[in-house]
Design a protein around this motif. Sequence first.
Motif, PDB file in Angstrom:
ATOM      1  N   GLY A 150       0.806  -1.243   0.067  1.00 37.39           N
ATOM      2  CA  GLY A 150       0.122  -0.063   0.107  1.00 37.39           C
ATOM      3  C   GLY A 150       0.802   1.286  -0.062  1.00 37.39           C
ATOM      4  N   LYS A 151       0.143   2.371  -0.433  1.00 41.99           N
ATOM      5  CA  LYS A 151       0.777   3.686  -0.371  1.00 41.99           C
ATOM      6  C   LYS A 151       0.956   4.482   0.842  1.00 41.99           C
ATOM      7  CE  LYS A 151       0.239   8.377  -2.762  1.00 41.99           C
ATOM      8  NZ  LYS A 151       1.484   8.246  -3.667  1.00 41.99           N
ATOM      9  N   GLN A 152       1.908   5.045   0.932  1.00 40.17           N
ATOM     10  CA  GLN A 152       2.356   5.772   2.441  1.00 40.17           C
ATOM     11  C   GLN A 152       1.369   7.061   2.172  1.00 40.17           C
ATOM     12  OE1 GLN A 152       4.031   4.386   5.111  1.00 40.17           O
ATOM     13  NE2 GLN A 152       2.745   5.981   5.988  1.00 40.17           N
ATOM     14  N   VAL A 153       0.660   7.309   3.302  1.00 39.30           N
ATOM     15  CA  VAL A 153      -0.159   8.576   3.179  1.00 39.30           C
ATOM     16  C   VAL A 153      -0.228   9.145   4.584  1.00 39.30           C
ATOM     17  CG1 VAL A 153      -2.410   9.688   2.852  1.00 39.30           C
ATOM     18  CG2 VAL A 153      -1.719   7.929   1.374  1.00 39.30           C
ATOM     19  N   ASP A 154       0.128  10.363   4.697  1.00 44.47           N
ATOM     20  CA  ASP A 154       0.194  11.290   6.036  1.00 44.47           C
ATOM     21  C   ASP A 154      -0.975  10.846   6.778  1.00 44.47           C
ATOM     22  OD1 ASP A 154       2.835  12.179   5.370  1.00 44.47           O
ATOM     23  OD2 ASP A 154       1.968  14.078   4.969  1.00 44.47           O
ATOM     24  N   PHE A 155      -0.749  10.379   7.870  1.00 44.17           N
ATOM     25  CA  PHE A 155      -2.151  10.130   8.973  1.00 44.17           C
ATOM     26  C   PHE A 155      -3.034   8.951   8.781  1.00 44.17           C
ATOM     27  CE2 PHE A 155      -1.498  14.930   8.653  1.00 44.17           C
ATOM     28  CZ  PHE A 155      -1.226  15.311   9.764  1.00 44.17           C
ATOM     29  N   GLN A 190      -2.250  19.943  -1.851  1.00 43.58           N
ATOM     30  CA  GLN A 190      -2.220  20.097  -0.481  1.00 43.58           C
ATOM     31  C   GLN A 190      -2.891  21.389   0.163  1.00 43.58           C
ATOM     32  OE1 GLN A 190      -1.517  17.689   2.125  1.00 43.58           O
ATOM     33  NE2 GLN A 190      -3.047  19.277   3.246  1.00 43.58           N
ATOM     34  N   ALA A 191      -2.577  22.592  -0.681  1.00 49.24           N
ATOM     35  CA  ALA A 191      -3.119  23.898  -0.279  1.00 49.24           C
ATOM     36  C   ALA A 191      -4.663  23.785  -0.671  1.00 49.24           C
ATOM     37  CB  ALA A 191      -2.430  24.892  -0.995  1.00 49.24           C
ATOM     38  N   ASN A 192      -5.014  23.147  -1.879  1.00 49.35           N
ATOM     39  CA  ASN A 192      -6.505  23.204  -2.230  1.00 49.35           C
ATOM     40  C   ASN A 192      -7.382  22.445  -1.308  1.00 49.35           C
ATOM     41  OD1 ASN A 192      -8.585  23.505  -4.035  1.00 49.35           O
ATOM     42  ND2 ASN A 192      -8.487  21.242  -4.586  1.00 49.35           N
ATOM     43  N   VAL A 193      -7.153  21.642  -0.419  1.00 55.11           N
ATOM     44  CA  VAL A 193      -8.037  20.575   0.546  1.00 55.11           C
ATOM     45  C   VAL A 193      -7.781  21.177   1.825  1.00 55.11           C
ATOM     46  CG1 VAL A 193      -8.140  18.760  -0.938  1.00 55.11           C
ATOM     47  CG2 VAL A 193      -6.567  18.708   0.659  1.00 55.11           C
ATOM     48  N   THR A 194      -6.635  21.887   2.266  1.00 53.66           N
ATOM     49  CA  THR A 194      -6.433  22.267   3.679  1.00 53.66           C
ATOM     50  C   THR A 194      -7.640  23.007   4.294  1.00 53.66           C
ATOM     51  OG1 THR A 194      -3.980  22.472   3.384  1.00 53.66           O
ATOM     52  CG2 THR A 194      -4.959  23.583   5.435  1.00 53.66           C
ATOM     53  N   GLY A 195      -8.313  22.603   5.450  1.00 53.46           N
ATOM     54  CA  GLY A 195      -9.268  23.181   6.011  1.00 53.46           C
ATOM     55  C   GLY A 195     -10.750  22.842   5.350  1.00 53.46           C
ATOM     56  N   ALA A 196     -10.684  22.002   4.207  1.00 53.84           N
ATOM     57  CA  ALA A 196     -11.766  21.703   3.618  1.00 53.84           C
ATOM     58  C   ALA A 196     -12.805  20.503   4.155  1.00 53.84           C
ATOM     59  CB  ALA A 196     -11.439  21.301   2.167  1.00 53.84           C
ATOM     60  N   TYR A 197     -12.405  19.756   4.995  1.00 55.24           N
ATOM     61  CA  TYR A 197     -13.125  18.739   5.620  1.00 55.24           C
ATOM     62  C   TYR A 197     -13.120  18.961   7.341  1.00 55.24           C
ATOM     63  CZ  TYR A 197     -12.471  16.695   1.197  1.00 55.24           C
ATOM     64  OH  TYR A 197     -12.451  16.517  -0.158  1.00 55.24           O
ATOM     65  N   VAL A 224     -10.366   2.802  11.542  1.00 63.08           N
ATOM     66  CA  VAL A 224     -11.260   3.386  10.549  1.00 63.08           C
ATOM     67  C   VAL A 224     -10.784   3.260   8.886  1.00 63.08           C
ATOM     68  CG1 VAL A 224     -12.867   5.224   9.983  1.00 63.08           C
ATOM     69  CG2 VAL A 224     -12.210   5.034  12.235  1.00 63.08           C
ATOM     70  N   VAL A 225     -11.478   2.772   8.408  1.00 61.74           N
ATOM     71  CA  VAL A 225     -11.273   2.506   6.855  1.00 61.74           C
ATOM     72  C   VAL A 225     -11.945   3.852   6.262  1.00 61.74           C
ATOM     73  CG1 VAL A 225     -11.568   1.302   4.666  1.00 61.74           C
ATOM     74  CG2 VAL A 225     -11.289  -0.025   6.935  1.00 61.74           C
ATOM     75  N   LEU A 226     -11.111   4.593   5.533  1.00 59.81           N
ATOM     76  CA  LEU A 226     -11.219   5.944   4.887  1.00 59.81           C
ATOM     77  C   LEU A 226     -11.468   5.643   3.497  1.00 59.81           C
ATOM     78  CD1 LEU A 226     -11.989   8.966   4.852  1.00 59.81           C
ATOM     79  CD2 LEU A 226      -9.345   9.134   5.045  1.00 59.81           C
ATOM     80  N   VAL A 227     -12.715   5.679   3.005  1.00 66.34           N
ATOM     81  CA  VAL A 227     -12.942   5.425   1.329  1.00 66.34           C
ATOM     82  C   VAL A 227     -12.607   6.555   0.258  1.00 66.34           C
ATOM     83  CG1 VAL A 227     -14.596   4.694  -0.466  1.00 66.34           C
ATOM     84  CG2 VAL A 227     -14.009   3.385   1.785  1.00 66.34           C
ATOM     85  N   ASP A 228     -11.906   6.555  -0.647  1.00 62.84           N
ATOM     86  CA  ASP A 228     -11.968   7.554  -1.733  1.00 62.84           C
ATOM     87  C   ASP A 228     -12.024   6.585  -2.985  1.00 62.84           C
ATOM     88  OD1 ASP A 228     -11.771   9.884  -3.015  1.00 62.84           O
ATOM     89  OD2 ASP A 228     -10.165  10.807  -2.334  1.00 62.84           O
ATOM     90  N   ALA A 266      -3.154  13.911  -0.927  1.00 67.03           N
ATOM     91  CA  ALA A 266      -3.615  15.260  -0.097  1.00 67.03           C
ATOM     92  C   ALA A 266      -4.904  15.005   0.472  1.00 67.03           C
ATOM     93  CB  ALA A 266      -3.089  16.273  -0.874  1.00 67.03           C
ATOM     94  N   THR A 267      -5.894  14.479  -0.197  1.00 64.27           N
ATOM     95  CA  THR A 267      -7.223  14.711   0.163  1.00 64.27           C
ATOM     96  C   THR A 267      -7.335  13.586   1.397  1.00 64.27           C
ATOM     97  OG1 THR A 267      -8.128  15.279  -1.974  1.00 64.27           O
ATOM     98  CG2 THR A 267      -9.582  14.402  -0.422  1.00 64.27           C
ATOM     99  N   LEU A 268      -6.880  12.555   1.101  1.00 59.42           N
ATOM    100  CA  LEU A 268      -7.003  11.317   2.143  1.00 59.42           C
ATOM    101  C   LEU A 268      -6.125  11.879   3.525  1.00 59.42           C
ATOM    102  CD1 LEU A 268      -6.080   8.127   0.266  1.00 59.42           C
ATOM    103  CD2 LEU A 268      -8.625   8.697   1.476  1.00 59.42           C
ATOM    104  N   ALA A 269      -4.972  12.450   3.350  1.00 64.27           N
ATOM    105  CA  ALA A 269      -4.278  12.888   4.622  1.00 64.27           C
ATOM    106  C   ALA A 269      -5.066  13.980   5.475  1.00 64.27           C
ATOM    107  CB  ALA A 269      -2.956  13.388   4.046  1.00 64.27           C
TER     108      ALA A 269
END
Length: 216
Positions: free
Chosen positions: A46-51, A159-166, A179-183, A190-193
């Motif tokens: 699997g890919k490494q993603v922050d958080f 990253q800048a586009n999604v910062t604070g969007a969720y 928790v499994v997070l689906v996209d 960036a979005t998943l992180a």
Amino acid sequence: MNLVKLVLDLIYPPRCPFCGRVLEVWEEEGLCHQCQKTLPWQLEVGKQVDFCARCFSPLWYRGSVRRGMEQFKFRGGQIHARLFGTLMAQCLHDQWGEEVDCITWVPVTRWRRGQRGFDQCELLAREVGKNLGVEVVSALEKVRDTKQQARITSSSARQANVTGAYAAREGIDLTGKQVVLVDDVVTSGATLAECAACLRIAGAEKVIGLTVARAK
């Protein structure tokens, strides 16, 4: 066979989401035999993603997979959520060796959901949950609209586009849960992180990303 399904299959014969070919009767899983052999299956770790502990995807996002995903999201192809969810569930089962407590998804805005008529990631999450017998919860909300990540090329701009969007939904408590997070697709992550960070703030012990396809 259900009579209504039989009639609908005669009027609107089921097609493979990747190549568009009408499926044979014996191709019951929603995927044609040829694509099953030739799709770009993603067999790496699997890919490494922050958080996130990791992010898993059954397919690479290229060629016919790209076409299939575009149809799913933008041309009324939500009928294919069942197949995609099955592939994702099998991938998670094969590559993640721990139990999970619940499944959630990267949400779209209310406006986008109203325009499209559905939230594609929610459909995927519910199919994954059905396959694995795991609870699906609405844990996140999108609090501001963003540009489509696919149209942004640099990682820093994504990253800048999604910062604070969720944000985690008010009252959601994920204390100690896996928790499994689906996209739908992971590119830079960036979005998943961003979403995973919100889930961790809400108490999640681990977040495992899960998408249909991986761009790189």
